[in-house]
Write a protein that holds these residues in place. Structure first.
Motif, PDB file in Angstrom:
ATOM      1  N   ILE A 119      26.195  38.395 -26.807  1.00 43.53           N
ATOM      2  CA  ILE A 119      26.119  36.936 -26.898  1.00 43.53           C
ATOM      3  C   ILE A 119      27.352  36.495 -27.674  1.00 43.53           C
ATOM      4  O   ILE A 119      27.677  37.071 -28.708  1.00 43.53           O
ATOM      5  N   GLY A 120      28.029  35.467 -27.176  1.00 45.64           N
ATOM      6  CA  GLY A 120      29.221  34.988 -27.851  1.00 45.64           C
ATOM      7  C   GLY A 120      29.348  33.485 -27.771  1.00 45.64           C
ATOM      8  O   GLY A 120      28.554  32.806 -27.116  1.00 45.64           O
ATOM      9  N   ARG A 121      30.398  32.992 -28.420  1.00 42.92           N
ATOM     10  CA  ARG A 121      30.693  31.560 -28.478  1.00 42.92           C
ATOM     11  C   ARG A 121      29.461  30.759 -28.899  1.00 42.92           C
ATOM     12  O   ARG A 121      29.180  29.686 -28.373  1.00 42.92           O
ATOM     13  N   VAL A 122      28.738  31.290 -29.873  1.00 38.36           N
ATOM     14  CA  VAL A 122      27.544  30.609 -30.392  1.00 38.36           C
ATOM     15  C   VAL A 122      28.010  29.374 -31.159  1.00 38.36           C
ATOM     16  O   VAL A 122      28.756  29.485 -32.128  1.00 38.36           O
ATOM     17  N   VAL A 123      27.548  28.215 -30.726  1.00 38.28           N
ATOM     18  CA  VAL A 123      28.030  26.981 -31.333  1.00 38.28           C
ATOM     19  C   VAL A 123      26.931  25.917 -31.340  1.00 38.28           C
ATOM     20  O   VAL A 123      26.162  25.797 -30.387  1.00 38.28           O
ATOM     21  N   VAL A 124      26.879  25.184 -32.452  1.00 38.75           N
ATOM     22  CA  VAL A 124      26.010  24.015 -32.587  1.00 38.75           C
ATOM     23  C   VAL A 124      26.876  22.894 -33.151  1.00 38.75           C
ATOM     24  O   VAL A 124      27.655  23.116 -34.094  1.00 38.75           O
ATOM     25  N   ALA A 125      26.754  21.716 -32.594  1.00 33.33           N
ATOM     26  CA  ALA A 125      27.522  20.564 -33.080  1.00 33.33           C
ATOM     27  C   ALA A 125      27.270  20.364 -34.572  1.00 33.33           C
ATOM     28  O   ALA A 125      26.139  20.501 -35.042  1.00 33.33           O
ATOM     29  N   LYS A 126      28.319  20.069 -35.304  1.00 34.71           N
ATOM     30  CA  LYS A 126      28.247  19.963 -36.770  1.00 34.71           C
ATOM     31  C   LYS A 126      27.141  19.018 -37.238  1.00 34.71           C
ATOM     32  O   LYS A 126      26.388  19.347 -38.147  1.00 34.71           O
ATOM     33  N   ASN A 127      27.015  17.866 -36.600  1.00 36.55           N
ATOM     34  CA  ASN A 127      26.027  16.873 -37.047  1.00 36.55           C
ATOM     35  C   ASN A 127      24.596  17.225 -36.655  1.00 36.55           C
ATOM     36  O   ASN A 127      23.671  16.481 -36.956  1.00 36.55           O
ATOM     37  N   ASP A 131      34.570  33.451 -19.137  1.00 35.13           N
ATOM     38  CA  ASP A 131      33.494  32.516 -18.794  1.00 35.13           C
ATOM     39  C   ASP A 131      32.950  32.765 -17.388  1.00 35.13           C
ATOM     40  O   ASP A 131      31.770  32.564 -17.137  1.00 35.13           O
ATOM     41  N   LYS A 132      33.803  33.224 -16.478  1.00 31.77           N
ATOM     42  CA  LYS A 132      33.375  33.459 -15.092  1.00 31.77           C
ATOM     43  C   LYS A 132      32.352  34.585 -14.994  1.00 31.77           C
ATOM     44  O   LYS A 132      31.556  34.614 -14.068  1.00 31.77           O
ATOM     45  N   LYS A 133      32.360  35.517 -15.958  1.00 32.33           N
ATOM     46  CA  LYS A 133      31.424  36.645 -15.946  1.00 32.33           C
ATOM     47  C   LYS A 133      30.121  36.332 -16.672  1.00 32.33           C
ATOM     48  O   LYS A 133      29.151  37.064 -16.538  1.00 32.33           O
ATOM     49  N   ALA A 134      30.108  35.276 -17.462  1.00 30.13           N
ATOM     50  CA  ALA A 134      28.997  35.004 -18.373  1.00 30.13           C
ATOM     51  C   ALA A 134      27.876  34.205 -17.722  1.00 30.13           C
ATOM     52  O   ALA A 134      28.083  33.480 -16.747  1.00 30.13           O
ATOM     53  N   ILE A 135      26.694  34.344 -18.332  1.00 30.36           N
ATOM     54  CA  ILE A 135      25.612  33.388 -18.109  1.00 30.36           C
ATOM     55  C   ILE A 135      25.720  32.398 -19.260  1.00 30.36           C
ATOM     56  O   ILE A 135      25.840  32.790 -20.426  1.00 30.36           O
ATOM     57  N   HIS A 136      25.688  31.130 -18.938  1.00 27.25           N
ATOM     58  CA  HIS A 136      25.895  30.082 -19.935  1.00 27.25           C
ATOM     59  C   HIS A 136      24.543  29.485 -20.330  1.00 27.25           C
ATOM     60  O   HIS A 136      23.752  29.108 -19.465  1.00 27.25           O
ATOM     61  N   VAL A 137      24.320  29.424 -21.636  1.00 33.45           N
ATOM     62  CA  VAL A 137      23.076  28.890 -22.178  1.00 33.45           C
ATOM     63  C   VAL A 137      23.438  27.572 -22.868  1.00 33.45           C
ATOM     64  O   VAL A 137      24.145  27.574 -23.884  1.00 33.45           O
ATOM     65  N   LEU A 138      22.970  26.480 -22.302  1.00 30.92           N
ATOM     66  CA  LEU A 138      23.315  25.147 -22.788  1.00 30.92           C
ATOM     67  C   LEU A 138      22.092  24.496 -23.411  1.00 30.92           C
ATOM     68  O   LEU A 138      21.018  24.483 -22.799  1.00 30.92           O
ATOM     69  N   GLY A 139      22.259  23.951 -24.611  1.00 33.80           N
ATOM     70  CA  GLY A 139      21.173  23.294 -25.313  1.00 33.80           C
ATOM     71  C   GLY A 139      21.432  21.806 -25.442  1.00 33.80           C
ATOM     72  O   GLY A 139      22.435  21.401 -26.042  1.00 33.80           O
ATOM     73  N   TYR A 140      20.529  21.007 -24.886  1.00 33.23           N
ATOM     74  CA  TYR A 140      20.681  19.554 -24.886  1.00 33.23           C
ATOM     75  C   TYR A 140      19.649  18.895 -25.786  1.00 33.23           C
ATOM     76  O   TYR A 140      18.507  19.334 -25.870  1.00 33.23           O
ATOM     77  N   LYS A 141      20.087  17.817 -26.409  1.00 30.51           N
ATOM     78  CA  LYS A 141      19.205  16.931 -27.170  1.00 30.51           C
ATOM     79  C   LYS A 141      19.541  15.519 -26.710  1.00 30.51           C
ATOM     80  O   LYS A 141      20.708  15.107 -26.776  1.00 30.51           O
ATOM     81  N   ASN A 142      18.539  14.812 -26.232  1.00 31.09           N
ATOM     82  CA  ASN A 142      18.759  13.457 -25.707  1.00 31.09           C
ATOM     83  C   ASN A 142      19.871  13.447 -24.664  1.00 31.09           C
ATOM     84  O   ASN A 142      20.749  12.585 -24.688  1.00 31.09           O
ATOM     85  N   MET A 143      19.864  14.447 -23.794  1.00 28.00           N
ATOM     86  CA  MET A 143      20.803  14.589 -22.678  1.00 28.00           C
ATOM     87  C   MET A 143      22.255  14.806 -23.121  1.00 28.00           C
ATOM     88  O   MET A 143      23.181  14.612 -22.339  1.00 28.00           O
ATOM     89  N   LYS A 144      22.460  15.194 -24.376  1.00 30.24           N
ATOM     90  CA  LYS A 144      23.811  15.487 -24.880  1.00 30.24           C
ATOM     91  C   LYS A 144      23.878  16.965 -25.264  1.00 30.24           C
ATOM     92  O   LYS A 144      22.982  17.469 -25.945  1.00 30.24           O
ATOM     93  N   LEU A 145      24.935  17.651 -24.829  1.00 25.62           N
ATOM     94  CA  LEU A 145      25.113  19.062 -25.173  1.00 25.62           C
ATOM     95  C   LEU A 145      25.405  19.178 -26.660  1.00 25.62           C
ATOM     96  O   LEU A 145      26.387  18.617 -27.150  1.00 25.62           O
TER      97      LEU A 145
END
Length: 147
Positions: free
Chosen positions: A75-83, A43-57
């Motif tokens: 690109i790794g750790r691609v994740v979207v909240a289940k709901n 994680d220390k080497k990565a650029i982090h791409v954060l996606g928010y909806k209504n101020m929630k990651l």
């Protein structure tokens, strides 16, 4: 549409880091029932791409320059909240991540290690499978590249 934030590791607030690790744990450890070392020192080497909806990651990736994960940018750790998956936010976070690679590294060749059940998703983004499927943390994966 997601509110996208791009940050280097040292720019992440404690709350942002907590939210990232919580989302990754919810999906990769709990939902996928996979015990593995998510906090892998990269994680220390990565650029982090954060996606928010209504101020929630709700969506996240990490992006690496050539040589920090694979020989190519990645690109790794691609994740979207289940709901939130029904809204196709995976495309938003991936497109933002592809743009980060172009802007920060001036690269177009990207390699990922994709979970096999997501092959069609990544193919829709221009990624092509390379090689044989393999087990990674007990889940079938395949290398995919985008030029």
């Amino acid at each position: 549409m997601l509110d996208i934030h791009i940050k280097y590791f040292n720019e992440l607030s404690t709350q942002e880091l907590y939210d990232v690790l919580q989302l990754r744990s919810e999906v990769f450890v709990v939902e996928q029932d996979c015990v593995y070392q998510d906090i892998d020192g990269k994680d220390k080497k990565a650029i982090h791409v954060l996606g928010y909806k209504n101020m929630k990651l709700i969506a996240y990736t990490r992006v690496f320059k050539p040589g920090d994960y694979f020989k190519e940018t990645s690109i790794g750790r691609v994740v979207v909240a289940k709901n939130e998956r029904q809204f196709k936010y995976g495309y938003d976070i991936m497109n933002a991540s592809i743009q980060v690679i172009k802007k920060h590294f001036n690269e177009s060749l990207i390699k990922i290690s994709a979970q096999c059940y997501l092959k069609n998703f990544y193919s829709n983004l221009g990624f092509i499978p390379k090689g044989e499927e393999y087990l990674e943390d007990g889940i079938l994966h395949i290398a995919m590249v985008k030029c």
